[in-house]
Scaffold this motif. Structure first.
Motif, PDB file in Angstrom:
ATOM      1  N   LEU B 108       3.843  12.556   3.375  1.00 51.74           N
ATOM      2  CA  LEU B 108       3.715  11.422   4.493  1.00 51.74           C
ATOM      3  C   LEU B 108       2.771  10.566   4.251  1.00 51.74           C
ATOM      4  O   LEU B 108       2.776   9.322   4.825  1.00 51.74           O
ATOM      5  N   MET B 109       1.851  10.575   3.258  1.00 55.95           N
ATOM      6  CA  MET B 109       0.744   9.666   2.659  1.00 55.95           C
ATOM      7  C   MET B 109       0.339   9.124   4.010  1.00 55.95           C
ATOM      8  O   MET B 109      -0.210   7.868   3.868  1.00 55.95           O
ATOM      9  N   GLU B 112      -3.495   7.650   3.346  1.00 57.33           N
ATOM     10  CA  GLU B 112      -3.613   6.268   2.597  1.00 57.33           C
ATOM     11  C   GLU B 112      -2.917   5.167   3.483  1.00 57.33           C
ATOM     12  O   GLU B 112      -3.536   3.967   3.521  1.00 57.33           O
ATOM     13  N   TYR B 113      -1.873   5.451   4.173  1.00 54.07           N
ATOM     14  CA  TYR B 113      -1.043   4.367   5.065  1.00 54.07           C
ATOM     15  C   TYR B 113      -0.818   4.378   6.503  1.00 54.07           C
ATOM     16  O   TYR B 113      -0.401   3.557   6.984  1.00 54.07           O
ATOM     17  N   ARG B 123      -5.042   3.400  11.227  1.00 56.31           N
ATOM     18  CA  ARG B 123      -5.444   4.108   9.998  1.00 56.31           C
ATOM     19  C   ARG B 123      -6.750   4.371  10.244  1.00 56.31           C
ATOM     20  O   ARG B 123      -7.748   3.582  10.820  1.00 56.31           O
ATOM     21  N   SER B 135       2.983  -1.473   9.497  1.00 56.98           N
ATOM     22  CA  SER B 135       2.829  -1.179   8.124  1.00 56.98           C
ATOM     23  C   SER B 135       4.130  -0.567   7.496  1.00 56.98           C
ATOM     24  O   SER B 135       4.654   0.450   7.758  1.00 56.98           O
ATOM     25  N   LEU B 136       4.784  -1.313   6.479  1.00 59.43           N
ATOM     26  CA  LEU B 136       5.962  -0.653   5.834  1.00 59.43           C
ATOM     27  C   LEU B 136       5.653   0.615   5.200  1.00 59.43           C
ATOM     28  O   LEU B 136       6.807   1.353   4.984  1.00 59.43           O
ATOM     29  N   LEU B 137       4.477   0.974   4.871  1.00 61.42           N
ATOM     30  CA  LEU B 137       4.323   2.218   4.189  1.00 61.42           C
ATOM     31  C   LEU B 137       3.565   3.468   5.058  1.00 61.42           C
ATOM     32  O   LEU B 137       3.566   4.526   4.644  1.00 61.42           O
ATOM     33  N   GLY B 138       3.556   2.736   6.446  1.00 65.24           N
ATOM     34  CA  GLY B 138       3.146   3.848   7.304  1.00 65.24           C
ATOM     35  C   GLY B 138       4.264   4.748   7.867  1.00 65.24           C
ATOM     36  O   GLY B 138       5.541   4.471   7.630  1.00 65.24           O
ATOM     37  N   TYR B 139       3.852   5.908   8.313  1.00 69.73           N
ATOM     38  CA  TYR B 139       4.622   7.010   8.936  1.00 69.73           C
ATOM     39  C   TYR B 139       4.718   6.648  10.318  1.00 69.73           C
ATOM     40  O   TYR B 139       4.013   6.517  11.066  1.00 69.73           O
TER      41      TYR B 139
END
Lengths: 512, 153
Positions: B108-109, B112-113, B123, B135-139
């Protein structure tokens, strides 16, 4: 077409694809051998692919194509904002993104009025608006950026600096901001600061006749409130019905404001404006005015046609018509070439004279005093009209025509307003293309750098030693050159200092 | 009768608390637009609509509030809703609870994101939950997952 083979299933794919069309695995990182790293990259790429359709979208209702561009740019910006790309982000591109989003969402067609102090920007705006709204007092008055627009009801809206913006403004006062600081202290600015900095937007509906007085409170340099005003917007109900509501006249405070933060606001408005009217004095085009014109062109390099030079106070020339013909001819030659108009024809078309004060006096003739009418009498004499009240009154139309405000109105209505949606659309598309170009350039550079790093990592130890030695040799060569330059500079500096000291001694000796 | 109002800068979503947080639909849409310069009017029309739809009197309508708008609008909503407010939920608190459950799960990272919700990213920075652009990298968590967390609170 370049092709790439999937390392998992062997399928041939177009090189621009990120995922294999057959097995769905990530293609672009086929060269990476570390499984853990590859897994992580795949995870991130898949996350990006999932989230892309969910990027928030601000719907643009005034044009479907622009709505489509907006949607694309929002996605590009979301990629650009990925925290992993912190190191490659560039200020110039970030500003372009901001400018694009602003243009699409506000969709105002902005005509910025720019010029040095007392060139008559406010007088010109009042002439174009049909009534005196902006202050035209003797001392510099427009200290706050003021926007005028057509509205169903008359209103004044005032936006104040936030705490963060005020701190940035204060920090940006340059060493030549003595006058600003002195006047701020004389008006006891600090006593008002906490009340207005961070204040909610002030909005007041009022009668058309009250606008001028209300504006003085917020924009006059004699009122301490003006220091904390970021922007004023005035809604006017008396403009012609066909004057589009999206067209906005922006009266700017000045490019040479010693408070850098404020002059940057003006600069940003010029960049963003769809048309710029640069007011210069018809009697003299001095260095400061040329610098202003040059600055405006530098912010408008992608569209020089949007810059119009309005030579104000035309009536103050000794022989207005003959002198102006000469002056315009000279200006059309001088303002062509690098950093100015592309051609003499464009320059000639876009340099216009005006006498807005005369126009306003004719318009308000019945309500002004005799002493205020003097400039009309003086101009009347030049055109063979007897300077007596009856004759002046009979010839008001002729004098108003000489003031040439109608030509400027024509440019606004026939060139700008008539085509404003097209001009706005073209501006946005140009910005979009510029963003795409910049992204492609950064992406290309980043890919090259990444490839160099991969090549270095994968090359053998001898090649690495050779590369390190080459870099060290380059560094030493540059350092040696740098040392030589520094030595030369020190020598020149010593000789200059010695010479200057000699001259100063001679002056001292002469003065004794 | 209690309703959960979830509002951003433009729209209000409504959930019927007493009906297991079922969404309320306005002519086929699960939201209604409102004028952020006239929140009082928005709340009054909403109360009238719900009063007719559920055959209850306006005074019997109570709201739980979850604001995903700017701080100024969130505060205005709370102020104008007045005595109708039964409970206020704060996004940061709900996000915090969700993060506690999901953080540490490798794929899920989140540490970090962060987490995306309603077009914003959240965050943890130095122990505080900070908001950022999406954020495109967020869950990304859905409205249903978010409401489910409120239900369980």
């Amino acid at each position: 077409m370049a092709m790439m083979k999937c390392k998992f299933c062997g399928e041939n794919n177009e090189a621009k694809r990120y995922f294999c069309s057959k097995c769905g695995k990530v293609l672009a990182y086929s060269g990476i051998k570390n499984d853990k790293l590859l897994n992580r990259i795949e995870l991130k790429t898949a996350r990006i692919a999932e989230n892309i359709p969910m990027v928030p979208h601000t719907k643009i209702i005034w044009n479907d194509m622009i709505d489509l561009y907006m949607s694309k740019v929002e996605k590009m910006l979301a990629v650009y904002d990925i925290v992993d790309f912190d190191d490659i982000r560039q200020d110039s591109l970030t500003k372009k993104f901001d400018a694009f989003l602003d243009r699409c969402t506000t969709a105002d067609f902005q005509i910025a009025f720019v010029g040095t102090i007392k060139t008559g920007k406010s007088t010109l705006i009042n002439a174009l608006l049909g009534r005196n709204y902006a202050s035209m007092a003797v001392s510099p008055e427009t200290a706050a950026l003021t926007k005028f627009r057509s509205s169903d009801e008359d209103y004044v809206k005032v936006i104040f600096y936030s705490k963060e913006e005020w701190e940035e403004l204060w920090d940006s006062c340059t060493s030549s901001a003595d006058t600003f600081l002195r006047e701020y202290n004389e008006l006891n600015g600090d006593a008002h600061r906490d009340k207005w900095v961070g204040h909610d937007v002030y909005f007041r509906k009022l009668h058309n006749t009250e606008i001028e007085k209300e504006l003085v409170i917020w924009s006059s340099s004699k009122h301490p409130e003006h220091y904390f005003v970021k922007e004023i917007e005035v809604g006017i109900s008396s403009l012609p019905k066909d004057f589009p509501k999206q067209v906005v006249f922006v009266d700017t405070p000045g490019l040479s404001d010693p408070v850098v933060y404020r002059s940057n606001i003006t600069r940003n408005y010029i960049r963003r404006a769809n048309a710029v009217f640069v007011c210069v004095d018809a009697q003299k085009l001095q260095q400061e005015e040329v610098e202003t014109i040059s600055a405006v062109f530098s912010f408008s390099a992608h569209n020089k046609q949007k810059v119009h030079i309005i030579a104000t106070h035309w009536d103050k020339l000794n022989n207005p018509e003959e002198d102006w013909a000469e002056q315009k001819d000279w200006m059309s030659k001088r303002l062509v070439g690098d950093g100015f108009y592309d051609s003499r024809e464009m320059a000639f078309q876009n340099i216009i004279h005006s006498a807005a004060h005369i126009h306003n006096l004719c318009r308000d003739y019945d309500s002004i005093s005799n002493s205020e009418k003097m400039p009309l009498y003086q101009l009347a004499l030049l055109f063979g009209i007897l300077p007596i009240p009856d004759e002046i009154k009979k010839n008001l139309d002729k004098l108003q025509e000489k003031a040439n405000i109608e030509s400027i109105n024509d440019i606004i209505k026939k060139q700008l307003i008539k085509n404003y949606k097209t001009i706005l659309y073209d501006d946005i598309v140009k910005l979009y293309e510029s963003i795409v170009y910049e992204l492609a350039r950064i992406s290309g550079e980043t890919r090259e750098e990444a490839q160099k790093i991969i090549n270095t990592m994968e090359s053998d130890i001898d090649t690495k030693r050779k590369m390190v030695k080459e870099q060290a040799d380059n560094y030493n060569a540059i350092k040696k050159y740098d040392d030589t330059l520094n030595a030369a500079w020190e020598s020149i500096k010593k000789k200059t200092d010695k010479r200057l000291a000699g001259i100063l001694n001679k002056i001292d000796a002469n003065n004794r | 009768m209690e309703f959960l109002l979830v509002f951003d800068n433009e729209k209000i979503h409504i959930y019927n608390v007493e009906n297991n947080y079922a969404r309320y639909y306005f002519s086929g849409n699960d939201f209604v637009f409102y004028d952020k310069n006239n929140i009082e009017l928005a709340l009054n029309s909403l109360s009238n609509e719900l009063s007719k739809a559920f055959s209850i009197s306006v005074p019997d309508i109570k709201y739980s509030i979850l604001g995903v708008a700017t701080e100024a609008i969130n505060n205005k909503f709370i102020e104008k809703a007045g005595t109708k407010v039964k409970k206020i939920y704060y996004v940061d608190d709900i996000i915090g609870t969700i993060m506690e459950k999901l953080i540490g799960k490798d794929n899920l990272m989140i540490d970090e994101y962060g987490i995306n919700y309603n077009g914003r990213s959240y965050r943890v920075v130095d122990g505080d939950i900070i908001q950022y652009n999406f954020s495109l990298l967020g869950y990304t968590i859905s409205d249903d997952e978010f409401i489910s967390e409120i239900k369980n609170n």
